[in-house]
Design an enzyme around this catalytic site. Structure first.
Site, PDB file in Angstrom:
ATOM      1  N   THR A 141      59.411  -0.873   9.179  1.00 15.81           N
ATOM      2  CA  THR A 141      59.453   0.473   8.754  1.00 15.81           C
ATOM      3  C   THR A 141      60.761   1.123   8.383  1.00 15.81           C
ATOM      4  O   THR A 141      61.790   0.676   9.097  1.00 15.81           O
ATOM      5  CB  THR A 141      58.500   1.454   9.699  1.00 15.81           C
ATOM      6  N   ASP A 143      61.230   3.603   8.830  1.00 20.04           N
ATOM      7  CA  ASP A 143      61.679   4.899   9.628  1.00 20.04           C
ATOM      8  C   ASP A 143      62.466   4.641  10.942  1.00 20.04           C
ATOM      9  O   ASP A 143      62.839   5.533  11.951  1.00 20.04           O
ATOM     10  CB  ASP A 143      60.388   5.657  10.157  1.00 20.04           C
ATOM     11  N   MET A 187      63.646  10.277   4.043  1.00 18.55           N
ATOM     12  CA  MET A 187      62.502  10.136   4.743  1.00 18.55           C
ATOM     13  C   MET A 187      62.762   9.909   6.255  1.00 18.55           C
ATOM     14  O   MET A 187      63.709   9.674   6.599  1.00 18.55           O
ATOM     15  CB  MET A 187      61.645   8.943   3.917  1.00 18.55           C
TER      16      MET A 187
HETATM   17  O1  F6P Z   1      56.619   5.402   7.044  1.00 22.14           O
HETATM   18  C1  F6P Z   1      57.373   5.126   6.067  1.00 22.14           C
HETATM   19  C2  F6P Z   1      57.126   6.319   5.102  1.00 22.14           C
HETATM   20  O2  F6P Z   1      58.039   6.001   3.869  1.00 22.14           O
HETATM   21  C3  F6P Z   1      57.755   7.606   5.684  1.00 22.14           C
HETATM   22  O3  F6P Z   1      59.169   7.683   5.615  1.00 22.14           O
HETATM   23  C4  F6P Z   1      57.043   8.585   4.705  1.00 22.14           C
HETATM   24  O4  F6P Z   1      56.902   9.914   5.309  1.00 22.14           O
HETATM   25  C5  F6P Z   1      55.663   7.919   4.513  1.00 22.14           C
HETATM   26  O5  F6P Z   1      55.819   6.595   4.581  1.00 22.14           O
HETATM   27  C6  F6P Z   1      55.104   8.204   3.215  1.00 22.14           C
HETATM   28  O6  F6P Z   1      53.673   7.855   2.975  1.00 22.14           O
HETATM   29  P1  F6P Z   1      53.311   7.310   1.606  1.00 22.14           P
HETATM   30  O7  F6P Z   1      53.617   6.044   1.352  1.00 22.14           O
HETATM   31  O8  F6P Z   1      51.706   7.157   2.123  1.00 22.14           O
HETATM   32  O9  F6P Z   1      53.563   8.361   0.837  1.00 22.14           O
END
Ligand code: F6P
Length: 400
Positions: A141, A143, A187
């Site tokens: 991830t 994150d 993000m």
């Molecule tokens: O969990 C990884 C991530 O990129 C986060 O940083 C972000 O908030 C989320 O996924 C976005 O999710 P999606 O790809 O479902 O829009």
């Protein structure tokens, strides 16, 4: 014996390197005949949408290219399995797919939500006495919010991209003689790791971003305006890094939820731009880095890509040794020289949990991070991957 691998959750530019790690390790393992890839994570398993990776990835050149191709080659999902004690329908379908293709090792590459699948699936196989099927999680991830592990594959490359891009934005912000404020939204969901990593620019003598706001820092909008005014007294072009996860109370922004109940975040930079326009009235611009920070591979971290491959290989080794319900993780032994080992932990310690950015590294005024964080981040972005190019553009691996 056959094995299957799948990718789940938000993509990164290292998640395919983990898949290559699993695949290369499988080629070295005499007992394994076929490596199946599941399309769209666990959904592909219960819908029996598998492809034979041995036919799709045929040469070492394919593996090298896939290693540096961003996003998930097999597609992804945000799918939460039900509790099998209440509803075992999908679990029966998963078992049928595994039995049909003689799959007895399943490697799931994903974040904290995906590790919920590892917990539930391994728990189900144990409950029905199918100890012949092993389920192992490999983390990923941008994150960096997984518990237990020192850091997550994908984070180092995202941090390298973000720091490099913020540095370029800083160059652009200083061209005019007028006062300006530039707000960069980064993000990370509820964790501020990626936003905080912009502090790495200090290692090269850059003092911006002048302000860094994280979800862990109890954001207050009037204090934010005061902070910006204070920085304007020192700098003509003020640079602010904000995490997508900070909030300023009720807003008109639409807030959808995903299958795990996470709010789809985006837009705080724009909201803060409005605040500065109304309260201060200088030139102000917000920039949302958005998906670029998780799919830009042209400036990825070699350390990250190499580690992502290694942890994928370690995941398969763990499964081959009979482990199940486990997640592989990095344990850092030292920053300088940078030394990590790969360990095995219980998936339950990763699933549905978030590791926040440490409060001890947030300044008292909660508008920046301390220099100790630089020491933690720097090793993760070291080294460059030589990007394969065609017609002047990065070349990506594509399934045919
Ligand atoms: O969990 C990884 C991530 O990129 C986060 O940083 C972000 O908030 C989320 O996924 C976005 O999710 P999606 O790809 O479902 O829009």
């Amino acid at each position: 014996m056959n094995i299957a691998v799948a990718q789940s959750g938000g993509p990164t530019c290292a998640i395919n390197a983990s898949l290559v790690g699993v695949f290369r390790q499988a080629l070295k393992t005499a007992e394994i005949d076929t490596v199946f890839g599941s399309i769209n994570g666990i959904e592909g398993v219960y819908n029996d949408r598998l492809i034979i990776l041995n036919s799709a990835i045929t040469t070492n050149a394919d593996m090298e290219l896939l290693r540096q191709t961003p996003s998930t080659i097999l597609g992804s999902c945000r799918c939460k399995l039900p509790d099998f004690r209440q509803d075992d329908n999908l679990y029966k379908k998963i078992t049928a797919t595994f039995d049909k293709h003689r799959i007895s090792k399943f490697i799931y590459i994903g974040g904290n939500d995906s590790m919920d699948t590892v917990v539930k699936l391994s728990g189900y196989f144990e409950a029905i006495g199918r100890n012949d099927i092993c389920v192992i999680g490999v983390p990923k991830t941008i994150d960096n919010d997984l518990c237990v592990t020192d850091h997550t594959p994908g984070f180092g490359s995202a941090a390298k991209y973000v720091a490099s891009t913020v540095q370029e934005i800083i160059r652009d912000s200083r061209v005019y003689s007028i006062e300006s404020v530039t707000i960069i939204e980064i993000m990370g969901r509820n964790a501020g790791w990626l936003t905080a990593s912009t502090c790495m620019l200090r290692a090269n003598g850059e003092i911006a971003p002048h302000l860094i706001y994280l979800p862990e820092g109890d954001f207050d909008v009037s204090r934010f305006v005061e902070d910006v005014r204070c920085e304007q007294a020192k700098h003509q072009a003020v640079i602010v890094a904000v995490s997508e996860g900070i909030t300023i109370g009720d807003s008109d922004y639409p807030r959808e939820l995903d299958a795990f109940g996470h709010v789809r975040q985006s837009g705080i930079g724009k909201q803060l731009e409005m605040v500065i326009a109304n309260e201060i009235g200088c030139k102000v611009r917000s920039i949302e880095l958005n998906v670029m920070q998780r799919c830009s591979s042209h400036i990825c971290s070699k350390t990250d890509i190499d580690e992502a491959e290694q942890i994928g290989a370690a995941g398969l080794q763990a499964a081959m040794s009979g482990s199940t319900g486990k997640v592989m993780y990095f344990k850092r032994l030292s920053d300088i020289p940078y030394v990590v080992t790969i360990e095995e932990g219980n998936a339950a310690d990763f699933a549905n949990k978030e590791k926040p950015f440490p409060k001890k590294w947030i300044t008292d005024r909660k508008n920046n991070v301390s220099d100790e964080a630089v020491r933690y981040f720097l090793p993760l972005i070291q080294g460059e991957v030589k990007t394969a190019m065609r017609n002047g553009m990065p070349l990506h691996f594509m399934l045919r």
